[in-house]
Scaffold this motif. Structure first.
Motif, mmCIF file in Angstrom:
data_model
loop_
_atom_site.group_PDB
_atom_site.id
_atom_site.type_symbol
_atom_site.label_atom_id
_atom_site.label_comp_id
_atom_site.label_asym_id
_atom_site.label_seq_id
_atom_site.Cartn_x
_atom_site.Cartn_y
_atom_site.Cartn_z
ATOM 1 N N LYS A 78 0.825 -1.211 0.000
ATOM 2 C CA LYS A 78 0.000 0.000 0.000
ATOM 3 C C LYS A 78 0.864 1.269 0.000
ATOM 4 C CE LYS A 78 -2.273 -0.852 3.784
ATOM 5 N NZ LYS A 78 -1.489 -2.050 4.209
ATOM 6 N N SER A 79 1.811 1.329 0.926
ATOM 7 C CA SER A 79 2.645 2.526 1.030
ATOM 8 C C SER A 79 3.540 2.690 -0.192
ATOM 9 C CB SER A 79 3.503 2.465 2.306
ATOM 10 O OG SER A 79 2.684 2.521 3.457
ATOM 11 N N THR A 80 4.024 1.586 -0.738
ATOM 12 C CA THR A 80 4.846 1.659 -1.946
ATOM 13 C C THR A 80 4.024 2.199 -3.107
ATOM 14 O OG1 THR A 80 6.107 -0.266 -1.179
ATOM 15 C CG2 THR A 80 6.400 0.379 -3.474
ATOM 16 N N LEU A 81 2.750 1.776 -3.193
ATOM 17 C CA LEU A 81 1.879 2.264 -4.252
ATOM 18 C C LEU A 81 1.650 3.773 -4.108
ATOM 19 C CD1 LEU A 81 0.196 1.343 -6.694
ATOM 20 C CD2 LEU A 81 -1.757 1.082 -5.140
ATOM 21 N N LEU A 82 1.456 4.245 -2.887
ATOM 22 C CA LEU A 82 1.298 5.677 -2.665
ATOM 23 C C LEU A 82 2.543 6.438 -3.102
ATOM 24 C CD1 LEU A 82 -0.483 5.948 0.818
ATOM 25 C CD2 LEU A 82 -1.465 6.379 -1.436
ATOM 26 N N ARG A 83 3.707 5.870 -2.833
ATOM 27 C CA ARG A 83 4.953 6.533 -3.229
ATOM 28 C C ARG A 83 5.149 6.513 -4.742
ATOM 29 N NH1 ARG A 83 5.002 5.599 1.827
ATOM 30 N NH2 ARG A 83 6.391 6.677 3.270
ATOM 31 N N LEU A 84 4.651 5.486 -5.386
ATOM 32 C CA LEU A 84 4.650 5.479 -6.849
ATOM 33 C C LEU A 84 3.752 6.597 -7.372
ATOM 34 C CD1 LEU A 84 5.400 4.025 -9.570
ATOM 35 C CD2 LEU A 84 3.270 2.730 -9.271
ATOM 36 N N PHE A 85 2.567 6.734 -6.772
ATOM 37 C CA PHE A 85 1.630 7.767 -7.203
ATOM 38 C C PHE A 85 2.178 9.173 -6.944
ATOM 39 C CE2 PHE A 85 -2.318 4.867 -6.475
ATOM 40 C CZ PHE A 85 -1.991 4.155 -7.617
ATOM 41 N N SER A 86 2.994 9.320 -5.908
ATOM 42 C CA SER A 86 3.510 10.643 -5.560
ATOM 43 C C SER A 86 4.727 11.029 -6.394
ATOM 44 C CB SER A 86 3.902 10.683 -4.077
ATOM 45 O OG SER A 86 5.083 9.930 -3.861
ATOM 46 N N GLY A 87 5.320 10.050 -7.084
ATOM 47 C CA GLY A 87 6.523 10.326 -7.862
ATOM 48 C C GLY A 87 7.806 10.077 -7.113
ATOM 49 N N ILE A 88 7.712 9.662 -5.832
ATOM 50 C CA ILE A 88 8.922 9.343 -5.073
ATOM 51 C C ILE A 88 9.619 8.138 -5.681
ATOM 52 C CG2 ILE A 88 9.776 8.521 -2.832
ATOM 53 C CD1 ILE A 88 7.650 10.242 -1.511
ATOM 54 N N TYR A 89 8.826 7.130 -6.076
ATOM 55 C CA TYR A 89 9.369 5.952 -6.763
ATOM 56 C C TYR A 89 9.005 6.018 -8.243
ATOM 57 C CZ TYR A 89 9.898 3.770 -2.129
ATOM 58 O OH TYR A 89 10.240 3.485 -0.839
ATOM 59 N N GLU A 90 9.978 5.717 -9.093
ATOM 60 C CA GLU A 90 9.730 5.560 -10.525
ATOM 61 C C GLU A 90 9.528 4.071 -10.809
ATOM 62 O OE1 GLU A 90 9.620 7.643 -13.077
ATOM 63 O OE2 GLU A 90 10.188 9.551 -12.167
ATOM 64 N N PRO A 91 8.652 3.720 -11.733
ATOM 65 C CA PRO A 91 8.505 2.301 -12.078
ATOM 66 C C PRO A 91 9.771 1.776 -12.737
ATOM 67 C CG PRO A 91 7.230 3.685 -13.577
ATOM 68 C CD PRO A 91 7.733 4.588 -12.505
ATOM 69 N N THR A 92 10.216 0.598 -12.302
ATOM 70 C CA THR A 92 11.382 -0.021 -12.934
ATOM 71 C C THR A 92 10.989 -0.705 -14.237
ATOM 72 O OG1 THR A 92 11.021 -1.903 -11.443
ATOM 73 C CG2 THR A 92 12.739 -0.330 -10.846
ATOM 74 N N ARG A 93 9.720 -1.059 -14.356
ATOM 75 C CA ARG A 93 9.159 -1.570 -15.606
ATOM 76 C C ARG A 93 7.735 -1.044 -15.710
ATOM 77 N NH1 ARG A 93 11.021 -5.702 -12.971
ATOM 78 N NH2 ARG A 93 9.004 -6.723 -12.635
ATOM 79 N N GLY A 94 7.236 -0.955 -16.929
ATOM 80 C CA GLY A 94 5.918 -0.391 -17.112
ATOM 81 C C GLY A 94 5.952 1.122 -17.009
ATOM 82 N N THR A 95 4.783 1.735 -16.916
ATOM 83 C CA THR A 95 4.693 3.196 -16.880
ATOM 84 C C THR A 95 3.725 3.666 -15.807
ATOM 85 O OG1 THR A 95 2.903 3.244 -18.531
ATOM 86 C CG2 THR A 95 5.173 3.376 -19.360
ATOM 87 N N ALA A 96 3.931 4.899 -15.371
ATOM 88 C CA ALA A 96 3.001 5.568 -14.450
ATOM 89 C C ALA A 96 2.957 7.035 -14.829
ATOM 90 C CB ALA A 96 3.446 5.397 -13.005
ATOM 91 N N GLN A 97 1.777 7.511 -15.129
ATOM 92 C CA GLN A 97 1.595 8.916 -15.493
ATOM 93 C C GLN A 97 0.723 9.602 -14.450
ATOM 94 O OE1 GLN A 97 0.405 6.550 -18.098
ATOM 95 N NE2 GLN A 97 2.546 6.352 -18.697
ATOM 96 N N ILE A 98 1.240 10.688 -13.886
ATOM 97 C CA ILE A 98 0.525 11.432 -12.853
ATOM 98 C C ILE A 98 0.268 12.836 -13.373
ATOM 99 C CG2 ILE A 98 0.495 12.092 -10.423
ATOM 100 C CD1 ILE A 98 0.915 9.057 -10.956
ATOM 101 N N ARG A 99 -0.974 13.229 -13.430
ATOM 102 C CA ARG A 99 -1.326 14.582 -13.854
ATOM 103 C C ARG A 99 -2.036 15.284 -12.695
ATOM 104 N NH1 ARG A 99 -1.310 15.784 -19.421
ATOM 105 N NH2 ARG A 99 -2.841 17.414 -19.012
#
Length: 255
Positions: A78-99
């Motif tokens: 859960k917390s890792t997902l929040l950090r992905l959404f916040s931009g703290i973590y970048e995906p090592t594979r795949g993509t994440a776009q936050i607007r």
């Protein structure tokens, strides 16, 4: 983190997103187990360097108006997902776009200086969240009243307890108008009376925010703030849907 031109103005879009943490010079399985407890996920045994697969194959799309709760056991991701959404973590594979402008309330150390006072940190954290100095100066009195920290606001942040830091962080973030609000269960570090007081202010903040993602172990709190939920299990999305449906499935699994 790339942006797609056809995405809504405020949105979170992940496509097969993975977050991996390599452990260099790991000396024992106990170290790997410790890391798993911190970030969840699985250990990739085929790698020469131990890899913690904290998030695997995350595919979802959230738009303006979404009120999403995250459920799952400690270490589920859960917390890792929040950090992905916040931009703290970048995906090592795949993509994440936050607007949209992100207001994270889960890492109390981010945007705050332990050597300066609470009053000064109100300004600093507000700047970190995208506000101007003038905007934060106009909000200082309201934030001070809400936190009930009194003279402690003139003392260095390092003298604060965890609960006091949460009060300060909540006071600042609930005074702004976020486009994407990310809340973690760490807000539970405050005492029950203050948390009850915070619920109305949090509800008002959620109403003002464009998109909410909230990780919590409190079913009651999740029901108050969210209408849909995501169940995380071993770094993956186990289920996504209406809040009651997901909570029933998760509780039935855990029973």
């Amino acid at each position: 983190m790339s942006l797609l031109p056809d995405l809504p103005e405020v949105s979170i879009t992940a496509t097969d997103a993975c977050v991996d943490f390599p452990i260099f010079d790991a000396k024992s399985r106990s170290l790997k187990k410790t890391m798993m407890g911190l970030v969840g996920g699985n250990i990739a045994s085929e790698s020469k360097v131990p890899i913690i697969e904290a998030l695997r194959g995350i595919t979802l799309h959230l738009e303006h108006g979404a009120r999403v709760g995250l459920v799952g056991h400690n270490g589920a991701g859960k917390s890792t997902l929040l950090r992905l959404f916040s931009g703290i973590y970048e995906p090592t594979r795949g993509t994440a776009q936050i607007r949209g402008r992100v207001a994270p309330v889960f890492d109390l150390g981010v945007g705050m200086d332990p050597e300066i006072s609470g009053l000064e940190n109100i300004i600093v954290r507000g700047l970190f969240l995208g506000m101007t100095r003038k905007q934060m100066e106009e909000r200082v009195d309201d934030i001070a009243e809400f936190t009930e920290l009194g003279d402690f606001l003139r003392m260095p942040l390092r003298t604060y307890s965890t609960g006091m830091r949460v009060r300060l962080a909540l006071g600042v973030v609930t005074s702004i108008d976020p486009e994407i609000l990310l809340l973690d269960e760490g807000i539970g570090a405050v005492d029950a009376a203050f948390l009850e007081k915070s619920k109305k202010r949090l509800a008002e903040l959620v109403e003002r925010s464009g998109l909410l993602v909230f990780a919590s172990h409190s079913d009651e709190f999740l029901r108050e703030l969210c209408d849909t939920a995501i169940w995380m299990e071993h770094g993956q999305v186990k289920r996504q849907g209406e809040i009651e449906e997901v909570l029933r499935a998760y509780k039935g699994h855990a029973a």
